[in-house]
Write a protein that holds these residues in place. Sequence first.
Motif, mmCIF file in Angstrom:
data_model
loop_
_atom_site.group_PDB
_atom_site.id
_atom_site.type_symbol
_atom_site.label_atom_id
_atom_site.label_comp_id
_atom_site.label_asym_id
_atom_site.label_seq_id
_atom_site.Cartn_x
_atom_site.Cartn_y
_atom_site.Cartn_z
ATOM 1 N N UNK A 159 18.438 36.231 23.474
ATOM 2 C CA UNK A 159 18.822 34.724 23.760
ATOM 3 C C UNK A 159 19.553 34.737 25.156
ATOM 4 N N UNK A 160 20.239 35.975 25.548
ATOM 5 C CA UNK A 160 20.758 36.243 26.806
ATOM 6 C C UNK A 160 19.813 36.565 27.868
ATOM 7 N N UNK A 161 18.987 37.470 27.449
ATOM 8 C CA UNK A 161 17.809 37.886 28.389
ATOM 9 C C UNK A 161 16.963 36.899 28.877
ATOM 10 N N UNK A 162 16.564 35.682 28.069
ATOM 11 C CA UNK A 162 15.742 34.755 28.217
ATOM 12 C C UNK A 162 16.083 34.061 29.737
ATOM 13 N N UNK A 163 15.025 34.056 30.529
ATOM 14 C CA UNK A 163 15.296 33.702 31.817
ATOM 15 C C UNK A 163 14.226 32.653 32.282
ATOM 16 N N UNK A 164 14.128 31.604 32.772
ATOM 17 C CA UNK A 164 12.984 30.944 32.937
ATOM 18 C C UNK A 164 12.629 31.043 34.510
ATOM 19 N N UNK A 165 11.313 31.260 34.578
ATOM 20 C CA UNK A 165 10.701 31.438 35.803
ATOM 21 C C UNK A 165 10.893 30.172 36.863
ATOM 22 N N UNK A 166 11.846 30.211 37.791
ATOM 23 C CA UNK A 166 12.162 28.955 38.564
ATOM 24 C C UNK A 166 11.014 28.380 39.267
ATOM 25 N N UNK A 167 10.259 29.346 39.974
ATOM 26 C CA UNK A 167 9.094 29.018 40.904
ATOM 27 C C UNK A 167 8.152 28.117 39.978
ATOM 28 N N UNK A 168 7.706 28.464 38.822
ATOM 29 C CA UNK A 168 6.842 27.547 37.955
ATOM 30 C C UNK A 168 7.669 26.255 37.640
ATOM 31 N N UNK A 169 8.986 26.401 37.353
ATOM 32 C CA UNK A 169 9.632 25.150 36.915
ATOM 33 C C UNK A 169 9.620 24.077 38.137
ATOM 34 N N UNK A 170 9.898 24.605 39.387
ATOM 35 C CA UNK A 170 10.055 23.623 40.450
ATOM 36 C C UNK A 170 8.899 23.539 41.278
ATOM 37 N N UNK A 171 7.784 24.430 41.259
ATOM 38 C CA UNK A 171 6.867 24.218 42.178
ATOM 39 C C UNK A 171 5.220 24.062 41.355
ATOM 40 N N UNK A 172 5.079 24.597 40.505
ATOM 41 C CA UNK A 172 3.831 24.804 39.691
ATOM 42 C C UNK A 172 3.928 23.494 38.872
ATOM 43 N N UNK A 173 3.453 22.341 39.195
ATOM 44 C CA UNK A 173 3.448 20.972 38.238
ATOM 45 C C UNK A 173 4.926 20.859 37.915
ATOM 46 N N UNK A 174 5.756 21.124 38.737
ATOM 47 C CA UNK A 174 7.166 21.100 38.440
ATOM 48 C C UNK A 174 7.821 20.071 39.134
ATOM 49 N N UNK A 175 9.309 19.656 39.065
ATOM 50 C CA UNK A 175 9.996 18.747 39.466
ATOM 51 C C UNK A 175 10.045 18.645 41.039
ATOM 52 N N UNK A 176 9.895 19.622 41.917
ATOM 53 C CA UNK A 176 9.931 19.543 43.329
ATOM 54 C C UNK A 176 8.836 18.810 43.634
ATOM 55 N N UNK A 177 7.555 19.049 43.185
ATOM 56 C CA UNK A 177 6.155 18.465 43.570
ATOM 57 C C UNK A 177 6.162 16.797 43.285
#
Length: 317
Positions: A285-303
């Motif tokens: 639960x503490x090590x769980x880290x989202x890959x921000x590149x996929x979240x933002x740029x690969x069909x993400x919010x930045x696009x």
Amino acid sequence: MREGRDRVAHLVTPYGCILKPMSAVDKTGAMVDVPIACPLASLTYAPEEPDGLRSLFKHRLTLKPSSPEDPWTIVLYCDEVTPGNPLANLSRRRFHSFYWSFIELGTEALSHEESWFILMTEFSTVVNCLQGGLSACFAAAVKAFFRDGMDMKRGGLTLSLDGQDTKLFATLGSVLLDGGAHKYVWGARGDGASKFCILCTNLWTSQSNIVAEDGTNLLRCDVITVDGLEAASDIELRTNMRCLQQESARVAPEAFTLLQQALGLTYHPRNVLVDRELDSLLHPTTAYTHDWMHCLFVDGVANLTVYLFSKPASLRT
């Protein structure tokens, strides 16, 4: 290039050869060896080559010395790579790759691929034939840092930097994955489950209608802020998976599928949350880290944001 790779892979370091076999079990029950780059051997050899990497480690260890009480933090990254046409029906060249580094090296250094070490690269066809698949590979990858006699947490690692020996201790602190890898590593069912977030104890889908049945008002759905969420602990997450482990032998298949959907987890005997050797090494639960590149740029919010910004005002509605 092949000769150069083999020459480095079979170099003998104080921690043995860099390339070592990792034992795994395939779906037929046979033992197979998957090659893995021993992290301790790789790290003792790497600073001997590029001066920049040696200087970086010396500088960062001076700023933040490592000790058993205050170890460095390992970040472990895994992703599937598809060379060639990603839309092909069958891509036999597709492979999984594991990378790792230290958070203490700093953001600027971690922005360069030279600061990341390769732990394992294996064809997806091989990984998919293993019992537990990617989750089993991930469990073995974590253990590679903490084997008997080569334990970065308890025994540490001796680095020779310009003739001076320095001790480096480290623990696994971050598991950086995209959504698909999180699903296969942890056994998360994701959007297809009634409890779609394994990190929350009280968040459910509105389609499950469970909130309407709850008389305590503790369960939630359609929440978009974190203040209404209850975070799950490592013990709770592992308990849910081990509950599935116990029930798998006693419950009918249809009922077991519903139980997995309710808990938001897909059980497999070789899942990382079942492996008791990892209880003290991996804190999901503490090590769980989202890959921000996929979240933002690969069909993400930045696009989406750029698209809406550039879209004519008359079409924005």
